[in-house]
Design a protein around this motif. Structure first.
Motif, PDB file in Angstrom:
ATOM      1  N   LEU A   1       0.833  -1.204   0.000  1.00 49.59           N
ATOM      2  CA  LEU A   1       0.000   0.000   0.000  1.00 49.59           C
ATOM      3  C   LEU A   1       0.872   1.260   0.000  1.00 49.59           C
ATOM      4  N   GLU A   2       0.209   2.424  -0.182  1.00 52.97           N
ATOM      5  CA  GLU A   2       0.939   3.701  -0.282  1.00 52.97           C
ATOM      6  C   GLU A   2       1.794   3.977   0.944  1.00 52.97           C
ATOM      7  N   ASP A   3       1.263   3.602   2.123  1.00 47.09           N
ATOM      8  CA  ASP A   3       2.023   3.867   3.339  1.00 47.09           C
ATOM      9  C   ASP A   3       3.090   2.806   3.600  1.00 47.09           C
ATOM     10  N   GLY A   4       3.316   1.929   2.639  1.00 44.27           N
ATOM     11  CA  GLY A   4       4.394   0.948   2.782  1.00 44.27           C
ATOM     12  C   GLY A   4       3.978  -0.372   3.398  1.00 44.27           C
ATOM     13  N   THR A   5       2.785  -0.410   4.009  1.00 41.13           N
ATOM     14  CA  THR A   5       2.362  -1.679   4.605  1.00 41.13           C
ATOM     15  C   THR A   5       1.876  -2.634   3.511  1.00 41.13           C
TER      16      THR A   5
ATOM     17  N   GLN B   1      -0.569  -5.766   2.157  1.00 40.29           N
ATOM     18  CA  GLN B   1      -1.898  -6.305   2.358  1.00 40.29           C
ATOM     19  C   GLN B   1      -2.139  -7.428   1.355  1.00 40.29           C
TER      20      GLN B   1
END
Ligand SMILES: Cc1cc2nc3c(=O)[nH]c(=O)nc-3n(C[C@H](O)[C@H](O)[C@H](O)COP(=O)(O)O)c2cc1C
Ligand code: SF4
Ligand code: FES
Lengths: 192, 473
Positions: B53-57, B59
């Motif tokens: 995801l955009e925040d680096g996490t 999924q």
């Protein structure tokens, strides 16, 4: 070697070996199940053995002729498997398992007892020719060890000297063992 | 492992008359087969992709896709369930199915179903034939569909004539309902199922021997290659699976691969038929997940040792697999990995069973567990086992024909007190010389029990041999 029995003395055999119309249809059915007629040899050997009690040369010739195979081939197959009888033995075959589980659960003792009981000769045959006893390999019923197969048919489970006495007496009176279904185990768990 | 205590039986459920087709249907039987063969059902194919995801996490995104049950999809489902063959070798059934060459028009293909069940100590397939034959038949139909086969031949040992009759009746019922035969349920597909009766020869359980027997010959095993998938029955592509493996595959199709893979041991999943016999209070077939503790099976499931005797040894999966001493089974589970490591921690692995370049505890085999008490004479046990293999060797290969005879002779000699210490070493080297040199695995299967028992109960063999001149040190 699996099922090798020597072909001993030749006796004069006056039996007329033939299949009825109905039986010949059965032979044709067996042939039709496989892409090659040679595959019908085992089922038709079974038919002949069930009809004549054992597989004499005449019976083997009948099997060969009704499928269209050579005597030598059919004879070779018949001698490979232990359940095809190549010699006329006692009337009722008692095969008692002494293999792995039966071997440690009294099978050998039951076998010895049975031999004594029917006064078996060296070949396991009773003097009156009614019984023929031999040792069996695992019959796939180890949960009811020791086990016997009666005359290539039903199993008799949980053998001991008493069950043998009873069986022999009943057979002498003409009552043969019936199929007994062993129920599935109840799976209640035992905690102590 | 999930709680085995609440396990619900699926292979041999307690439903009266389940061997009657109406009862089987009323309990969900043949429903999936109807969907598959008529093309009315679809398989939910779940794709899992990891997305950053955009925040680096990260999924995991699941996408579901509905796909028709093509033959390939059925192979993939069974493969992903990891149904390990129940005939003894434990090979992934779906993977085996995927080895079939591409279908060629006009070249027939066959399934051979192994119901020979002759491995001493094994009796599970017999129970399936009597109590749940339609599950076996449904599995056969899925296999034939998946591998685009024309016919299946179920080979049943001659001794099982009563159980063959149960299966044959079930096949007849399935034909009558149109689930088997020509133009199945209007699909245009033809699959025939035939039942073939053997006539008493252990070797016919070996897959190539079984094929020779079906072809109406003396059942001498064939050398491989060619493998059955290339040249099997009547020279055509063939796959061979055990009766129980067929039943397992039917369950995978009914309940899904994920369900199946979640039962029991991770690397050897699924429902399992434990065949427990010997010196035990409640011998029988018990259905539980794979991966059960051997001690739970003995004490909690099968009622403990008969007459309160002490446990001495367990053969976990039919006569050929290495025997385990009682002190080797603590914490050992009935799955390939746990059994492989059984008892190896004892005294630097002195009980390790050498196989190739590794040491082994034991194997799953057929799951036929033979339980032995303290009174069991191990030399006598091996003597009887060797008699079995000598009797059942087809005689085609010299190391097997001669070797099985020599093993038996030597063990009789030892059992009768005429043996010497050096005979033990001779036995040992004989077993090593029989392995991997023959057409089929019977030679290996006959060598293993001898070697394993000598390694693990050496003192009993030594006690029976005469004091040897070599034994002085
Ligand atoms: C000597 C010998 C005997 C065998 N007997 C049997 C048997 O009775 N039943 C069986 O299913 N597999 C038996 N097998 C294993 C088969 O060759 C084959 O691997 C198996 O049927 C494949 O089925 P699966 O992959 O579903 O387990 C035997 C193997 C050997 C070497
Ligand atoms: S290993 Fe033994 S049983 Fe197998 S083919 Fe050779 S002789 Fe026959
Ligand atoms: S050992 Fe006798 S039936 Fe299995």
């Amino acid at each position: 070697m699996a099922g090798y029995t020597s072909h001993s003395h030749q006796e004069i055999d006056n039996t007329k070996y033939e299949f009825t119309e109905e039986e010949l249809k059965q032979v044709q059915y067996h042939i039709s199940k496989y892409p090659d007629k040679q595959s019908a040899v085992m089922p038709v050997l079974w038919m002949a053995q069930e009809k004549y009690g054992w597989l004499s040369d005449g019976a083997i010739q009948l099997v060969a002729d009704s499928i269209g195979l050579s005597f030598a081939h059919v004879y070779g197959v018949a001698t490979f498997y232990t359940m095809y009888f190549k010699r006329k033995m006692g009337k009722y075959l008692l095969e008692i398992c002494t293999c792995l589980t039966c071997g440690i659960c009294g099978g050998p003792e039951v076998l010895e007892y049975t031999k004594k009981k029917i006064q078996a000769n060296e070949e396991g045959i009773s003097p009156d020719g009614l019984f023929w006893v031999r040792e069996a390999e695992c019959l796939g019923a180890c949960d009811t060890a020791p086990v016997m197969q009666f005359n290539n048919g039903h199993y008799v489970h949980n053998l001991n000297n008493d069950t043998i006495d009873k069986l022999i007496d009943e057979v002498r009176k003409g009552r043969l063992p019936e199929f007994v279904s062993i129920p599935l185990r109840d799976q209640s768990i035992i905690d102590d | 492992m999930q709680d085995w205590r609440n396990y619900k039986k699926v292979l041999l459920p307690d439903i009266p008359n389940l061997n009657q087709i109406e009862v089987y249907e009323a309990n969900g039987g043949y429903a999936k087969w109807k969907e598959v063969i008529t093309g009315t059902g679809t398989h939910t194919f779940i794709k899992r992709e990891e997305k950053v995801l955009e925040d680096g996490t990260k999924q995991v995104i699941e996408t579901k896709e509905q796909v028709p049950y093509s033959p390939k999809v059925v192979v993939d489902i069974v493969k992903s369930a990891n149904v390990r063959g129940r005939g003894g070798a434990g090979f992934n059934a779906g993977l085996k199915w995927s080895f079939m060459p591409p279908k060629k028009e006009g070249v027939p293909r066959y399934l051979a179903v192994n119901g020979d069940e002759s491995e001493p100590g094994s009796f599970k397939d017999r129970r399936l034939m009597e109590f749940n034959p339609h599950l076996v038949i449904e599995g056969i139909l899925f296999a034939c569909y998946a591998m685009e086969m024309d016919a299946a031949y179920i080979y049943i040992r001659g001794e099982y004539v009563d159980y063959l009759n149960f299966l044959e009746k079930a096949v007849f019922q399935a034909y009558q309902k149109g689930y088997v035969g020509k133009n199945i349920l209007g699909s245009g597909r033809t699959i025939d199922i035939y039942v073939h009766r053997g006539a008493g020869a252990y070797i016919c359980g070996e897959e190539t021997s079984l094929m020779e027997s079906l072809e109406g010959k003396r059942a001498y095993p064939r050398s491989k290659p060619p493998f059955p998938a290339q040249r099997g029955l009547w020279g055509c592509p063939t796959t061979i699976n055990n009766v129980d493996t067929m039943a397992q595959s039917a369950l995978v199709m009914r309940y899904g691969a994920e369900w199946y893979a979640s039962i029991g041991a991770k690397t050897h999943p699924g429902p399992f038929l434990y065949g427990i016999s010997g010196h035990i209070n409640r011998p029988g077939i018990y259905e539980y997940p794979t991966g059960m503790l051997i001690t739970d099976l003995i004490y909690k499931v099968a009622g403990g040792m008969k007459n309160g005797k002490k446990l001495k040894a367990v053969i976990p999966g039919g006569v050929s697999v290495p025997i385990l001493r009682a002190d080797m089974i603590e914490g050992v589970r009935m799955d390939t990995d746990s059994l492989a490591a059984a008892g190896l921690d004892i005294e630097n692995g002195k009980y390790g069973f050498p196989l190739g370049n590794r040491k082994l505890g034991s194997m799953m085999g057929t799951g036929g567990m033979v339980i032995m008490n303290e009174d069991t004479d191990m030399v006598k046990l091996v003597r009887r086992i060797s008699q079995f293999f000598h009797h059942e060797s087809c005689g085609q290969c010299t190391p097997c024909r001669e070797g099985t005879g020599w093993l038996e002779k030597l063990i009789i000699k030892i059992d009768e007190g005429r043996g010497e210490m050096k005979d033990l070493d001779l036995l040992f080297s004989l077993t090593e010389n029989m392995e991997g040199r023959t057409v089929c695995m019977l030679a290996d299967a006959s060598a293993w029990p001898v070697r394993a028992t000598i390694i693990r109960f050496r003192e009993e063999f030594e006690a029976k041999v005469k004091n040897s001149v070599y034994a002085v040190s």
